[in-house]
Design an enzyme around this catalytic site. Structure first.
Site, PDB file in Angstrom:
ATOM      1  N   CYS B 107       0.880  -1.180   0.000  1.00 27.96           N
ATOM      2  CA  CYS B 107       0.000   0.000   0.000  1.00 27.96           C
ATOM      3  C   CYS B 107       0.910   1.220   0.000  1.00 27.96           C
ATOM      4  O   CYS B 107       1.222   1.770   1.050  1.00 27.96           O
ATOM      5  CB  CYS B 107      -0.893  -0.011   1.239  1.00 27.96           C
ATOM      6  N   ALA B 108       1.358   1.607  -1.169  1.00 31.61           N
ATOM      7  CA  ALA B 108       2.544   2.465  -1.268  1.00 31.61           C
ATOM      8  C   ALA B 108       2.282   3.978  -1.336  1.00 31.61           C
ATOM      9  O   ALA B 108       3.124   4.764  -0.914  1.00 31.61           O
ATOM     10  CB  ALA B 108       3.357   2.051  -2.482  1.00 31.61           C
ATOM     11  N   GLY B 112       6.035   7.900   0.676  1.00 25.99           N
ATOM     12  CA  GLY B 112       7.034   8.271   1.698  1.00 25.99           C
ATOM     13  C   GLY B 112       7.890   7.070   2.058  1.00 25.99           C
ATOM     14  O   GLY B 112       9.127   7.136   2.013  1.00 25.99           O
ATOM     15  N   ARG B 134      -3.675   7.339  -6.202  1.00 24.13           N
ATOM     16  CA  ARG B 134      -2.623   8.362  -6.035  1.00 24.13           C
ATOM     17  C   ARG B 134      -1.320   7.976  -6.739  1.00 24.13           C
ATOM     18  O   ARG B 134      -0.231   8.113  -6.191  1.00 24.13           O
ATOM     19  CB  ARG B 134      -2.366   8.632  -4.552  1.00 24.13           C
ATOM     20  N   ASP B 170       1.854  -1.303   5.004  1.00 23.34           N
ATOM     21  CA  ASP B 170       1.532  -0.065   5.722  1.00 23.34           C
ATOM     22  C   ASP B 170       0.047   0.156   5.432  1.00 23.34           C
ATOM     23  O   ASP B 170      -0.328   0.828   4.477  1.00 23.34           O
ATOM     24  CB  ASP B 170       2.402   1.073   5.176  1.00 23.34           C
ATOM     25  N   CYS B 222      -1.013   3.952  11.204  1.00 24.02           N
ATOM     26  CA  CYS B 222      -0.967   5.158  12.030  1.00 24.02           C
ATOM     27  C   CYS B 222      -2.260   5.218  12.830  1.00 24.02           C
ATOM     28  O   CYS B 222      -2.834   6.278  13.031  1.00 24.02           O
ATOM     29  CB  CYS B 222      -0.718   6.414  11.207  1.00 24.02           C
TER      30      CYS B 222
HETATM   31  C1  LIG Z   1      -1.518   4.519   5.122  1.00 21.43           C
HETATM   32  S1  LIG Z   1      -1.681   4.754   3.428  1.00 21.43           S
HETATM   33  C2  LIG Z   1      -0.094   4.325   2.814  1.00 21.43           C
HETATM   34  C3  LIG Z   1       0.964   5.387   2.999  1.00 21.43           C
HETATM   35  C4  LIG Z   1       2.269   5.048   2.298  1.00 21.43           C
HETATM   36  N1  LIG Z   1       2.758   3.742   2.679  1.00 21.43           N
HETATM   37  C5  LIG Z   1       3.355   6.090   2.544  1.00 21.43           C
HETATM   38  O1  LIG Z   1       4.242   5.859   3.384  1.00 21.43           O
HETATM   39  O2  LIG Z   1       3.352   7.130   1.868  1.00 21.43           O
HETATM   40  C6  LIG Z   1      -2.664   3.396   2.944  1.00 21.43           C
HETATM   41  C7  LIG Z   1      -2.812   3.204   1.448  1.00 21.43           C
HETATM   42  O3  LIG Z   1      -3.456   1.954   1.218  1.00 21.43           O
HETATM   43  C8  LIG Z   1      -4.063   2.016  -0.043  1.00 21.43           C
HETATM   44  N2  LIG Z   1      -4.944   0.837  -0.176  1.00 21.43           N
HETATM   45  C9  LIG Z   1      -6.120   0.582   0.453  1.00 21.43           C
HETATM   46  N3  LIG Z   1      -6.585  -0.634   0.090  1.00 21.43           N
HETATM   47  C10 LIG Z   1      -5.673  -1.156  -0.774  1.00 21.43           C
HETATM   48  C11 LIG Z   1      -5.594  -2.394  -1.510  1.00 21.43           C
HETATM   49  N4  LIG Z   1      -6.539  -3.318  -1.408  1.00 21.43           N
HETATM   50  N5  LIG Z   1      -4.523  -2.581  -2.308  1.00 21.43           N
HETATM   51  C12 LIG Z   1      -3.558  -1.643  -2.425  1.00 21.43           C
HETATM   52  N6  LIG Z   1      -3.590  -0.470  -1.760  1.00 21.43           N
HETATM   53  C13 LIG Z   1      -4.638  -0.230  -0.961  1.00 21.43           C
HETATM   54  C14 LIG Z   1      -4.736   3.371  -0.008  1.00 21.43           C
HETATM   55  O4  LIG Z   1      -5.009   3.801  -1.321  1.00 21.43           O
HETATM   56  C15 LIG Z   1      -3.680   4.223   0.704  1.00 21.43           C
HETATM   57  O5  LIG Z   1      -2.881   4.914  -0.225  1.00 21.43           O
END
Ligand SMILES: C[S@@+](CC[C@H](N)C(=O)[O-])C[C@H]1O[C@@H](n2cnc3c(N)ncnc32)[C@H](O)[C@@H]1O
Lengths: 119, 287
Positions: B107-108, B112, B134, B170, B222
């Site tokens: 979940c990138a 960051g 994003r 994450d 978080c």
């Molecule tokens: C906490 S944020 C990640 C922040 C990122 N790791 C960083 O350090 O910048 C969680 C992310 O999970 C993504 N997400 C949610 N469900 C997902 C899925 N099934 N597969 C991939 N990404 C997913 C969301 O779009 C969101 O960008």
């Protein structure tokens, strides 16, 4: 080797290719390449055979706002024609430009990261 | 903080809840991570100090911004990829993973941690970065930070079928650790916690099945809610994983709200939002 991704053309290595062969066209991968000119990422990451110019604070500010550089902002130059890597006085690479008579046209600059964030 | 969260945190923290309540009123400090692919820690500090930044070292390659005249997102140093504005707690998951070989950041976005993983890998090996959205932000952040070993896919992580040496999950979460920064977390309800907890379980199951034997998985959020943290780790322990110390303190909760979890879950790290954004990190290895 070069590959086409959703965001444009990129340079990847053998290990990356194995993954891409399995998953199909990615959004982006490896080092971004631009069509006619080197990309900012290439300028930063590769040793390119392109001469440099150094610009003053005013030139730096204009350039990273996407504008061209006037001759009076240039402090030092390795050439006065063709493509150049534009640097500030600290030696940071700000992007790439091309001499057109008295000015250096902005082809790409690091301000893109700021402009993209805002758009 | 709404009544729901207040009651929960009182129960989890006991008398320490007062400290959290007190710190909640303070402004939340900002931090930057030095991108050592581009510049050294000392050199960056010197350059920013010339721009009237006052910095205090928080940890290796990470400074707290005590004061600054120019926004940290608008300096030449930022545009040149010399640093990333990032809470110090966000640095812990990539450090804990010790990435090498074939790594998956499930979940990138916005990248960051992807750019930090790539930095720690010194652009060697391959880093697969997936997210549902994003993409531009992820692409621009990795490009600005000069990461060249990243492959970005817009995919649901659950659709990926491959085996990796190391994985960072994450996970999407309620974000209650951000309570000092964002007001929306004040509306969090039990329903939302349970909803995200289910998503996190499915994602961690995918992570486990995608790891090579002996491979490492770092799980982070978080969020401050045990249903999204320790209880997800319990789910991983029930499904073939064992736990290792994160190296950042054994502060996991093993008896949240009357549940009795595996004692080893103590080895996870839970940072309450006193000094920064609240964070949870667990290090798991596939048996
Ligand atoms: C906490 S944020 C990640 C922040 C990122 N790791 C960083 O350090 O910048 C969680 C992310 O999970 C993504 N997400 C949610 N469900 C997902 C899925 N099934 N597969 C991939 N990404 C997913 C969301 O779009 C969101 O960008």
């Amino acid at each position: 080797m070069k590959i086409k991704c959703e965001a444009g053309e990129f340079e990847i290595n053998e290990d990356m290719k194995k993954i891409i062969d399995k998953f199909g066209t990615p959004f982006a991968a490896g080092i971004f390449l631009k069509q006619k000119n080197p990309s900012i990422q290439e300028i930063m990451m590769k040793k390119l055979d392109i001469p440099k110019i150094i610009v003053n604070k005013m030139g730096e500010k204009n350039f990273i706002y996407g504008k061209d550089i006037l001759n009076e902002s240039i402090i030092k130059k390795e050439t006065d024609s063709g493509k150049v890597i534009v640097c500030n006085e600290k030696g940071d690479k700000l992007g790439i430009g091309e001499f057109e008579e008295d000015i250096v046209k902005n082809l790409a600059d690091i301000g893109i990261y700021l402009r993209k964030e805002k758009s | 903080m709404n009544e729901f969260l207040t009651e929960r945190y009182k129960e989890l923290l006991g008398k320490d809840f007062r400290i959290l309540e007190r710190d909640m009123e303070k402004p939340c400090p900002r931090y930057i991570r030095v991108n050592t692919l581009r510049i050294g820690e000392r050199e960056l500090k010197k350059r920013l100090e010339e721009k009237e930044y006052v910095l205090r070292k928080k940890m290796n390659n990470c400074f707290r911004i005590i004061s600054s005249r120019i926004s940290p997102g608008a300096t030449i140093e930022h545009l040149s990829g010399y640093y990333m504005v990032q809470d110090w707690t966000s640095l812990l998951p990539p450090l804990c993973l010790e990435p090498e070989g074939l790594v998956w950041d499930m979940c990138a976005s916005p990248g960051g941690k992807t750019s930090h993983l790539s930095e720690l890998m010194r652009n060697k090996g391959v880093l697969l970065a997936t997210d549902k959205g994003r993409m531009r932000a992820l692409f621009y952040n990795t490009m600005r930070m000069c990461c060249s070993n990243v492959i970005i896919y817009k995919r649901d992580a659950k659709s990926i079928d491959f085996e990796f040496d190391k994985i960072l999950l994450d996970a999407p979460c309620t974000g209650t650790g951000m309570i000092r920064k964002t007001k929306h977390v004040s509306d969090i309800s039990q329903g939302e916690i349970d909803y995200l907890s289910n998503i996190q379980k499915k994602l961690i199951e995918k992570a486990i099945s995608s790891l090579k034997e002996g491979g490492t998985l770092v799980y982070s959020t978080c969020s401050m809610e045990p249903e999204e943290n320790e209880m997800i780790v319990q789910h991983a322990l029930n499904n073939g994983m064992k736990i290792e110390e994160t190296g950042f303190g054994n502060t996991g909760i093993v008896d949240p709200f009357g549940y009795e979890l595996d004692k080893d879950i103590k080895k996870t790290t839970r940072i309450w939002p006193n000094e920064s954004t609240g964070f949870f990190v667990a290090k798991l290895v596939k048996k």
